[in-house]
Design a protein around this motif. Structure first.
Motif, mmCIF file in Angstrom:
data_model
loop_
_atom_site.group_PDB
_atom_site.id
_atom_site.type_symbol
_atom_site.label_atom_id
_atom_site.label_comp_id
_atom_site.label_asym_id
_atom_site.label_seq_id
_atom_site.Cartn_x
_atom_site.Cartn_y
_atom_site.Cartn_z
ATOM 1 N N VAL A 17 -0.538 -5.950 1.292
ATOM 2 C CA VAL A 17 -1.964 -6.171 1.077
ATOM 3 C C VAL A 17 -2.084 -7.373 0.147
ATOM 4 N N SER A 55 1.755 -0.432 -7.507
ATOM 5 C CA SER A 55 2.691 -0.730 -6.422
ATOM 6 C C SER A 55 4.089 -0.843 -7.008
ATOM 7 N N SER A 91 0.831 -1.199 0.000
ATOM 8 C CA SER A 91 0.000 0.000 0.000
ATOM 9 C C SER A 91 0.870 1.256 0.000
#
Length: 278
Positions: free
Chosen positions: A44, A67, A38
């Motif tokens: 995540v 990401s 994140s």
């Protein structure tokens, strides 16, 4: 995949490449998972016990998540039934983990874990137990590389194993292990540019080409996969026993492992294990 810093989409590799994860899930339909970090640098992940090509969430996240690091996995179940808790990647101590292989002696492996380690285990796979033990050794050593090496060395010395191919990720750092030589693990270092050139579909696919989508941005990256995902000639097969480490933009390899003391052969595998490892 990791860039070491800049955040990008992984849509090409997850959905659009000739050997994308979505395409591979038609052969490996027992679980799908996507992990990333994140904006707060926390891991995540989203998992489901269904095939990626049937998973609307996987499709949406593959198109929209940005990401610097991703780990994605499609599963053919061998140890542990198709279940969300048995789907990769796993998360422990702010790390993502995925595994390809077979490790036996799970009761012995579980006995190496303390009461502090065990509450994190939710499924029934050898992969999650291996990750729990690696996590425990990282805590004990206070260093990710040292803990990973120590854990794999003990597993290889004391437990029967067929393969132990590993991807382990922290924020902006990734470790990849091909061990021993049973399965392949490939690395590509593309420049993730926008827009990319058209890439031909390899043999075994309907003739044509796929264009690298315009979401790819101008930064170096590293892609790791169990098989080349397109026909880029720069895919490199990791050497047996190679531990590849990517820390930001710095990359290095080492070979810290002896051969497994109790190497399983295909003849030693159960029908389910044999099918999953084919």
């Amino acid at each position: 995949m990791t860039t070491g810093g800049p955040r990008v989409h992984a849509t090409f590799w997850l959905l659009d490449a000739p050997e994308s994860l979505e395409f591979q899930s038609r052969r490996m339909p027992d679980g799908t998972g996507l992990g990333w970090f994140s904006l707060g640098e926390e891991p995540v992940r989203d998992r489901a016990p269904i095939a990626a090509f049937q998973d609307a969430d996987f499709n949406s996240e593959a198109r929209n998540i940005v990401s610097h690091t991703f780990i994605s996995h499609v599963r053919y179940a061998s140890t542990g039934a198709p279940d969300v808790h048995n789907s990769h990647p796993f998360v422990m101590d702010d790390r993502l983990f995925a595994h390809n292989g077979v490790v036996r002696g799970l009761d012995d492996l579980g006995s190496w874990l303390t009461d502090v380690d065990c509450p994190q285990i939710q499924g029934q796979t050898d992969s999650e137990l291996v990750f729990a033990y690696i996590t425990a050794e990282i805590r004990r050593h206070g260093d990710t590389t040292a803990g990973l090496v120590a854990a794999v060395r003990r597993i290889a010395a004391e437990l029967p194993l067929f393969a132990l191919n590993i991807l382990l990720a922290e924020s902006r750092r990734m470790w990849a292990l091909r061990y021993p030589d049973t399965h392949e693990l490939w690395v590509l270092r593309p420049t993730l540019d926008s827009p990319g050139p058209a890439r031909r579909l390899g043999s075994g696919h309907e003739p044509g080409q796929v264009t690298v989508a315009a979401h790819r941005v101008g930064c170096p990256g590293m892609v790791l996969a169990s098989e080349p995902m397109d026909d880029d000639p720069d895919w490199r097969l990791l050497e047996p026993g190679e531990l590849l480490m990517q820390d930001g933009l710095h990359s290095s390899s080492e070979f810290p492992f002896d051969a497994p003391a109790h190497q399983l052969t295909p003849a030693d595998l159960s029908p389910a294990e044999s099918t999953s490892q084919a």
